[in-house]
Design an enzyme around this catalytic site. Sequence first.
Site, PDB file in Angstrom:
ATOM      1  N   CYS A 139      -0.630   0.201   7.398  1.00  0.00           N
ATOM      2  CA  CYS A 139      -1.290   0.637   6.164  1.00  0.00           C
ATOM      3  C   CYS A 139      -2.716   1.109   6.427  1.00  0.00           C
ATOM      4  CB  CYS A 139      -1.242  -0.478   5.132  1.00  0.00           C
ATOM      5  SG  CYS A 139       0.472  -0.841   4.631  1.00  0.00           S
ATOM      6  N   CYS A 150      -2.477  -4.064   6.986  1.00  0.00           N
ATOM      7  CA  CYS A 150      -1.983  -4.163   8.362  1.00  0.00           C
ATOM      8  C   CYS A 150      -2.323  -2.862   9.091  1.00  0.00           C
ATOM      9  CB  CYS A 150      -0.470  -4.394   8.356  1.00  0.00           C
ATOM     10  SG  CYS A 150       0.465  -2.966   7.747  1.00  0.00           S
ATOM     11  N   GLU A 201       0.817  -1.213   0.000  1.00  0.00           N
ATOM     12  CA  GLU A 201       0.000   0.000   0.000  1.00  0.00           C
ATOM     13  C   GLU A 201       0.850   1.262   0.000  1.00  0.00           C
ATOM     14  OE1 GLU A 201      -2.336  -3.207   2.270  1.00  0.00           O
ATOM     15  OE2 GLU A 201      -0.249  -2.591   2.037  1.00  0.00           O
ATOM     16  N   ASP A 231       7.045  -9.490   8.878  1.00  0.00           N
ATOM     17  CA  ASP A 231       6.269  -8.497   8.157  1.00  0.00           C
ATOM     18  C   ASP A 231       5.068  -8.007   8.975  1.00  0.00           C
ATOM     19  OD1 ASP A 231       5.904  -7.070   5.554  1.00  0.00           O
ATOM     20  OD2 ASP A 231       3.979  -8.096   5.618  1.00  0.00           O
TER      21      ASP A 231
END
Length: 174
Positions: free
Chosen positions: A110, A107, A82, A170
């Site tokens: 984002c 997430c 994103e 991540d």
Amino acid sequence: MTILRKMPSKLHQHRPARVQLTQMNAQLNYPAMLAVAVAEARKGLAEGGIPIGAAIFDANGRLLGAGHNRRVQNGDPSMHGETDAFRNAGRQRSYRSLIMVTTLAPCWYCSGLVRQFGFRTVVVGESRNFQGGLEWLRSLAVTVVDLDSEECVKLLADYIHAHPEIWNEDIGEE
């Protein structure tokens, strides 16, 4: 210039209770928009990265920017799909009428970008592998369209199975 409008065929909505279509976005072709993000995710995978892609479209379906997760490739923890699409879309006067399309539910990082810049519509390919900040975005009256794409589910699930340590890094898990 790419403009993606809904084709005459019926738009499949796997979770209609979670989808609130307005007059404006009922005419857009979300699966075609998602295809742009999926192509980005596949680029990222081919580069050795996490297969998450995103794209930003205007209210008429014109592509403004696309990108993919480059955390592994660039060694940059802020380079999510994103954020890459956001950077590639360039400065905009307003983001309120823009549509963020991503292969995976965003997430928290984002989701914060969506909130900070006022995107009102987010289209996600899937939220089975990860739900991120979807409920928070919905609570802020952001329209969330979850296409529940089998292609997106499998693409990321296969990656998570093969690289659980990178995936956990991540999403901030240890």
